[in-house]
Design an enzyme around this catalytic site. Structure first.
Site, PDB file in Angstrom:
ATOM      1  N   GLU A 211       0.808  -1.218   0.000  1.00  0.00           N
ATOM      2  CA  GLU A 211       0.000   0.000   0.000  1.00  0.00           C
ATOM      3  C   GLU A 211       0.847   1.276   0.000  1.00  0.00           C
ATOM      4  O   GLU A 211       1.746   1.416   0.836  1.00  0.00           O
ATOM      5  CB  GLU A 211      -0.886  -0.008   1.251  1.00  0.00           C
ATOM      6  CG  GLU A 211      -1.801   1.179   1.403  1.00  0.00           C
ATOM      7  CD  GLU A 211      -2.681   1.082   2.634  1.00  0.00           C
ATOM      8  OE1 GLU A 211      -3.640   1.861   2.736  1.00  0.00           O
ATOM      9  OE2 GLU A 211      -2.417   0.228   3.506  1.00  0.00           O
TER      10      GLU A 211
ATOM     11  N   GLU B 105     -12.527   2.571   4.146  1.00  0.00           N
ATOM     12  CA  GLU B 105     -11.604   2.922   5.220  1.00  0.00           C
ATOM     13  C   GLU B 105     -11.625   4.430   5.409  1.00  0.00           C
ATOM     14  O   GLU B 105     -10.729   5.147   4.968  1.00  0.00           O
ATOM     15  CB  GLU B 105     -10.199   2.428   4.885  1.00  0.00           C
ATOM     16  CG  GLU B 105      -9.264   2.495   6.086  1.00  0.00           C
ATOM     17  CD  GLU B 105      -7.866   2.001   5.778  1.00  0.00           C
ATOM     18  OE1 GLU B 105      -7.496   0.948   6.311  1.00  0.00           O
ATOM     19  OE2 GLU B 105      -7.155   2.674   5.008  1.00  0.00           O
TER      20      GLU B 105
END
Length: 214
Positions: free
Chosen positions: A98, A193
């Site tokens: 990520e 998220e």
């Protein structure tokens, strides 16, 4: 874990041990001197995932360390990612890496940064975690990333910009991005998220119930 099984909830992603997040650490994959921690955590994560059916691991890369050459960290990351990916392949799982925003010492900020790591690792089950919030904040063109790199995306996460709240509170065309991802062949999960602007329940109004994962 028994409560998860009884509830019928599917665990779709699991972070590898990321260090002390509250203190600003963001992973130990590239952290020279903490190899034993990573190996131990990998064994634990694989055991949890195998039992619960999880087949995706987020391998946070780790911050740059004062006094250690970046090339030394990158070489360690290559070894550890390959070992983790090969172990994950044994249960049919993938690793995702990520890009992050807001962490000055974290070296992977754009899709290109992560793709360079994927190219070095050279394994099919190591993929990009496309967090659209982080990518947008760091200046990536989301449309261009989706058009060029969807086949290498293993997971997607969303939040609006600015504010990191639910879709519709900022300036990103998240619905359009998700349509483009689907059109480009993405069939994986999309994680929400974000920090709710208001109550959690109210913040889900943008997402029709029939499109939710549970």
């Amino acid at each position: 874990m028994r409560s998860i099984e009884r509830a019928g909830v599917q665990l779709t992603g699991l972070n590898f041990y990321a260090g002390d997040l509250a203190a600003g650490e963001r992973g130990v994959v590239s952290w020279v001197g903490r190899e034993a921690e990573f190996r131990a955590a990998l064994t634990i994560a694989l055991g949890i995932a195998e039992r619960l059916g999880c087949r995706s691991f987020n391998a946070l890369y780790g911050n740059r360390i004062p006094g250690v050459r970046p090339s030394e960290q990158d070489d360690l990351a290559l070894v550890q990612l390959r070992a983790a990916a090969e172990a994950a392949a044994g249960i049919g799982a993938q690793l995702v890496i990520e890009p992050l925003s807001g962490v000055p010492d974290y070296p992977l900020r754009t899709a290109a940064d992560v793709l360079a790591v994927l190219d070095r690792v050279g394994l099919e089950n190591v993929r990009l975690l496309a967090d659209l919030y982080h990518l947008a904040v760091n200046g990536d063109d989301l449309g261009a990333v989706i058009a060029a790199h969807t086949p290498r995306i293993g997971h997607v996460q969303i939040a609006d910009v600015p504010g990191r709240h639910q879709p519709g509170t900022g300036q990103l065309d998240l619905a359009g991005c998700l349509e483009k991802l689907q059109a480009a062949g993405y069939r994986g999960h999309v994680g929400v998220e974000y920090e709710p602007d208001g109550s959690t329940v109210d913040s889900l109004a943008w997402l029709p119930r029939e499109r939710r994962g549970c």
